[in-house]
Design a protein around this motif. Structure first.
Motif, mmCIF file in Angstrom:
data_model
loop_
_atom_site.group_PDB
_atom_site.id
_atom_site.type_symbol
_atom_site.label_atom_id
_atom_site.label_comp_id
_atom_site.label_asym_id
_atom_site.label_seq_id
_atom_site.Cartn_x
_atom_site.Cartn_y
_atom_site.Cartn_z
ATOM 1 N N SER A 273 42.692 49.887 46.041
ATOM 2 C CA SER A 273 43.043 48.668 45.304
ATOM 3 C C SER A 273 43.748 47.662 46.209
ATOM 4 O O SER A 273 43.585 46.454 46.043
ATOM 5 C CB SER A 273 43.882 49.001 44.072
ATOM 6 N N THR A 277 42.802 43.662 46.426
ATOM 7 C CA THR A 277 43.717 42.550 46.111
ATOM 8 C C THR A 277 43.958 41.681 47.349
ATOM 9 O O THR A 277 43.934 40.456 47.258
ATOM 10 C CB THR A 277 45.063 43.047 45.556
ATOM 11 N N GLU A 281 42.662 37.770 47.482
ATOM 12 C CA GLU A 281 43.664 36.703 47.605
ATOM 13 C C GLU A 281 43.388 35.815 48.823
ATOM 14 O O GLU A 281 43.428 34.588 48.746
ATOM 15 C CB GLU A 281 45.047 37.343 47.728
#
Ligand code: PNW
Length: 492
Positions: A273, A277, A281
């Protein structure tokens, strides 16, 4: 740290398997003989300026013509297995079933027969970076069609060699292949695409691995009774301080390097994960509408997870890590991680700038793998130490630093096994003999045997490390207390 550096004595389990590793392009030579198809490493190394001294693997150790000599070295070492790789283009010149090259099939059959005759188990890597050039010409691993071609190639290998080969490694270090070849451009195919191709290449490789595992599982496992694994590599990532941000940064490093492949295949069919992320981003920050990290469909996730019968682990060095917000433009694989990684200057040097000798990091990496993936069966498929040697130099047969490297690292492996309960079932030293060390050509050597590249005979001569390794192999570890070990540096 004195406690960490203390050497223990003791043995590995009686079925522990000892071996040495090589790879096809690095040793075989015979690049244009017997209908072998060209690979991306032929193309890359034939381009002036790519490799130190413009070296290439055209002849290398000439192992294509030296099966008996190589097997004699393995016998002398008394290893139980030999990890080598098959050159895809030797048996399928354009990478597809368009043409099956019998001469290539016969070469590996002869090698495997010679090993079996010597009671040495063949352990086969299917892809050690030498992609058929014809497949690069249609986009290489960026093209998802390669999952089909790789499956066809693997299946041919199962049919031809599955009688004697019981341990298959689909890919060697896909992280290095993806990064060095498609992000930094220092390996074939020499692309420098910041933060894009690297993830697409890895994406295809992950799916290709799972396809091959399912093929073996559905069609060959019942009769051949072997196993299919993958070999991953990471430096150990040591937080540079006790601060939470640096501890988290070190964890990010391991997830980006190792979890990138192990998480989809061994945990839940999806990327870690923190990778998802971070890259999302950074991608949004660039003004992109979606992440540069591709995603798996739900059906794909089901197919990916649980497809590793054993995990191959390679270890070479340790890095210190601290959190560091990157605003480099455009962000690439490194910037996506928001960290800095470096070597402590006090750690013993090797002959390669990227490698410092840090035995305790080996034990810590193995423990991290144990906890992260539920104590899977592990084979250490490579570790070894670099030495600088120019062609004109006299061979350094008394390689004391390599003796110390193997003693200290195998001792940390013993601690991981005996004291920490890591499920480690085998070890392969990198490497049997000096060979073509990728962009360093023949200027960097890792061999237990010296190879004279000036001589057409490519004479192999044992270094001190070969004798020490033989001692460890025949003793199955360290049967008697080892005297305290102090690193004698190769370079002051
Ligand atoms: C491995 N790093 O590559 C490969 O599997 C071998 O083919 C190669 O000869 C050997 O190690 C020595 O380089 C690595 O930067 C390359 O940590 C780089 C790293 C690790 C492994």
């Amino acid at each position: 740290n004195p406690v960490r550096d203390r050497l223990i004595h003791g043995l590995f389990s009686s079925n522990f398997t000892w071996g040495v590793a090589t790879s096809a392009y690095q040793i075989e030579g015979a690049w244009n003989e017997d209908q072998r198809g060209e690979t991306i490493w032929d193309t890359f190394s034939h381009e002036p300026g790519r490799i130190v001294d413009n070296a290439n693997g055209d002849i290398a150790c000439n192992s294509y013509h030296k099966i008996d000599e190589d097997v004699a070295l393995l016998k002398e070492l008394q290893v139980k297995h030999y990890r080598f790789s098959i050159a895809w283009s030797r048996i399928l010149p354009d990478g597809t079933l368009n043409k099956i090259n019998q001469a290539g099939i016969v070469y590996y059959r002869r090698l495997i027969n010679a090993l079996v005759e010597a009671e040495i188990e063949p352990v086969v890597t299917l892809f050690h970076w030498d992609l058929p050039q014809a497949l690069q010409d249609i986009g290489g691993w960026s093209n998802e069609i390669l999952t089909v071609y790789f499956k066809n190639y693997a299946e041919l290998c199962f049919l031809e060699y599955g009688d004697w080969v019981k341990r298959w490694i689909t890919f060697n270090e896909p992280s290095i292949f993806a990064k060095a070849g498609h992000e930094h451009g220092v390996h074939a195919p020499g692309l420098k695409h910041q933060g894009t191709t690297v993830y697409r290449v890895a994406h295809t490789i992950i799916k290709a691995h799972a396809k091959v595992w399912h093929t073996y599982d559905n069609k060959y496992r019942a009769s051949q009774k072997g196993q299919v694994g993958i070999t991953l590599v990471s430096s150990w990532a040591q937080p540079s301080t006790k601060w939470q941000v640096d501890i988290m940064a070190a964890e990010r490093y391991l997830q980006f390097e190792f979890g990138w492949f192990a998480h989809p295949l061994m945990v839940n069919g999806d990327y870690p994960s923190v990778m998802k992320t971070q890259i999302l981003e950074k991608s949004i920050g660039q003004g992109l509408s979606s992440s540069r990290l591709p995603s798996f469909t739900e059906e794909e996730k089901v197919l990916l997870r649980g497809t590793v019968d054993f995990l191959g682990v390679n270890y070479y060095t340790t890095k210190l890590i601290s959190a560091w917000r990157s605003d480099a433009w455009p962000p690439g694989y490194e910037e996506d991680q928001d960290l800095k990684a470096w070597h402590d200057e006090s750690w013993p040097k090797s002959g390669a700038s990227w490698q410092k000798c840090v035995p305790w990091g080996f034990r810590l990496l193995l423990n991290w793998v144990k906890h992260e993936y539920g104590n899977p069966p592990i084979y250490v498929t490579e570790t070894g130490v670099a030495e600088k040697l120019n062609d004109q130099d006299e061979p350094k047969l008394k390689d004391v630093w390599r003796v110390q490297y193997f003693v200290s690292h195998i001792n940390e492996l013993l601690k991981a096994y005996k004291l920490d309960g890591v499920n480690v079932q085998g070890f392969s030293a990198w490497t049997l003999m000096d060979n073509f060390e990728w962009q360093d050509g023949y200027s960097t050597r890792f061999g237990l045997y010296h190879v004279d590249f000036k001589s057409p005979a490519r004479t192999r001569t044992a270094k001190s490390s070969a004798k020490k390794y033989n001692e460890i192999v025949t003793g199955n570890g360290f049967p008697v207390p080892v005297s305290k070990l102090r690193y004698i540096p190769q370079f002051k």
